[in-house]
Design an enzyme around this catalytic site. Structure first.
Site, PDB file in Angstrom:
ATOM      1  N   LEU A 136      -0.009   2.969   6.453  1.00 53.29           N
ATOM      2  CA  LEU A 136       1.033   3.269   5.479  1.00 53.29           C
ATOM      3  C   LEU A 136       2.403   3.305   6.140  1.00 53.29           C
ATOM      4  O   LEU A 136       2.570   3.881   7.215  1.00 53.29           O
ATOM      5  CB  LEU A 136       0.751   4.628   4.828  1.00 53.29           C
ATOM      6  CG  LEU A 136      -0.562   4.759   4.047  1.00 53.29           C
ATOM      7  CD1 LEU A 136      -0.729   6.187   3.553  1.00 53.29           C
ATOM      8  CD2 LEU A 136      -0.586   3.785   2.882  1.00 53.29           C
TER       9      LEU A 136
ATOM     10  N   TYR B  17     -21.539  -2.832   8.698  1.00 59.67           N
ATOM     11  CA  TYR B  17     -20.467  -2.709   9.685  1.00 59.67           C
ATOM     12  C   TYR B  17     -21.004  -3.189  11.023  1.00 59.67           C
ATOM     13  O   TYR B  17     -21.846  -2.544  11.646  1.00 59.67           O
ATOM     14  CB  TYR B  17     -20.005  -1.253   9.825  1.00 59.67           C
ATOM     15  CG  TYR B  17     -19.343  -0.669   8.602  1.00 59.67           C
ATOM     16  CD1 TYR B  17     -18.845  -1.453   7.578  1.00 59.67           C
ATOM     17  CD2 TYR B  17     -19.197   0.716   8.483  1.00 59.67           C
ATOM     18  CE1 TYR B  17     -18.236  -0.892   6.473  1.00 59.67           C
ATOM     19  CE2 TYR B  17     -18.581   1.294   7.387  1.00 59.67           C
ATOM     20  CZ  TYR B  17     -18.113   0.474   6.374  1.00 59.67           C
ATOM     21  OH  TYR B  17     -17.509   1.042   5.278  1.00 59.67           O
TER      22      TYR B  17
END
Length: 289
Positions: free
Chosen positions: A221, A63
């Site tokens: 979502l 990362y």
């Protein structure tokens, strides 16, 4: 501020961790590449998460690369005794930020040493093998060579426990015949539910399942049913999505990531959200639509 309920715990390796943890991926720059836009804000997020009771942080030295581990060390070292840091190896980044496999014995060993150095640790508690036969999702392929490399490093005392990430059920079975598996980390959330059977199988054996992208990842979502349940409960859609995962199975450990202190607080507050049966039924239909 309300810390996480201590009763919401599960075993991860040798540790007992709270089921709501924190994923550090979003602390790096755009596309998980380069430094954060606001370094002080990133450090504040880590410190706030731990102050609110988080004792499970998920990270990786790819990362950034080498960004989130350096931030974790700066923010939290020396680490509290109960803090469990889980990392991943098996991938690398090129100069443009692309995700590439790093599966050879030499690459895996270098990755372990990079994580140890950048986190300031003598031993890594849990190392997940991030399988890269397909960068976009699980794909079949043998794990014999990389798992053997991890097992060797485990015997050398560099890592305590081995986990898996981005794997198929068949690969989980193969891996468990070779070494004890501490956890499985795959994409799973209210909408993406391909691992339903795997979660239940792992739960029967007491193995944690750690969803990555529990809130949808880079595309949060979206669902009318989710929004309606959230409105009725006076919560945010993301809090409802977290609460659904916590109720879905006791072996699910969550690592929602954010670069915002506000969102850390909101995510952790979801531990106290109770979903009525009718709300659960409405949410269940999302994943089967």
């Amino acid at each position: 501020m309300t810390s996480i309920d201590n009763t919401g715990t599960y075993q991860l390796g040798d540790r007992i961790v709270r089921r709501l943890g924190y994923g550090a991926m979003q602390l790096a720059g755009p596309g998980v590449f380069g430094p954060p836009r606001d370094r002080d804000a990133a450090l504040a997020v880590l410190r706030e998460a731990v102050a609110l009771g988080v004792n499970h942080i998920d990270t990786s030295d790819f990362y950034g690369p080498h960004i989130t581990n350096a931030l974790i060390r700066e923010a939290l070292h020396p680490y509290a005794g109960e803090l469990t840091i889980v990392t991943k190896i098996g991938a690398r980044r090129d100069a443009a930020g692309a995700w590439l496999p790093a599966f050879s014995k030499e690459e895996l060993r270098q990755a372990v040493h990079d994580n140890l150095r950048n986190l300031g640790l003598d031993v890594l508690e849990v190392v997940n093998l991030r399988v890269m036969f397909d960068v976009h999702g699980p794909a079949e392929g043998s794990l014999d060579e990389p798992l053997s490399a991890l097992a060797d490093m485990q015997q050398q005392g560099l890592i305590r426990h081995i986990g898996l990430s981005n794997v198929t059920p068949r690969q989980v079975e193969q891996a468990r015949r070779m070494v004890p598996i501490a956890c499985v980390q795959n994409m799973y959330n209210l909408v993406h539910r391909n691992d339903d059977a795997l979660i239940d199988a792992l739960a029967r054996d007491g193995i944690p399942y750690v969803p990555f992208f529990p809130l949808g990842g880079f595309s949060p979502l979206q669902s009318d049913a989710l929004s309606n349940v959230a409105r009725d409960l006076g919560a945010t859609p993301m809090q409802v999505a977290i609460a659904w995962l916590l109720r879905r199975s006791p072996n699910i450990l969550l690592i929602p990531g954010t670069s915002s202190v506000k969102h850390v607080r909101e995510n952790l507050a979801a531990a106290d959200l109770v979903l009525p049966d009718e709300a659960m039924a409405s949410l269940e239909r999302i994943g089967t639509a």
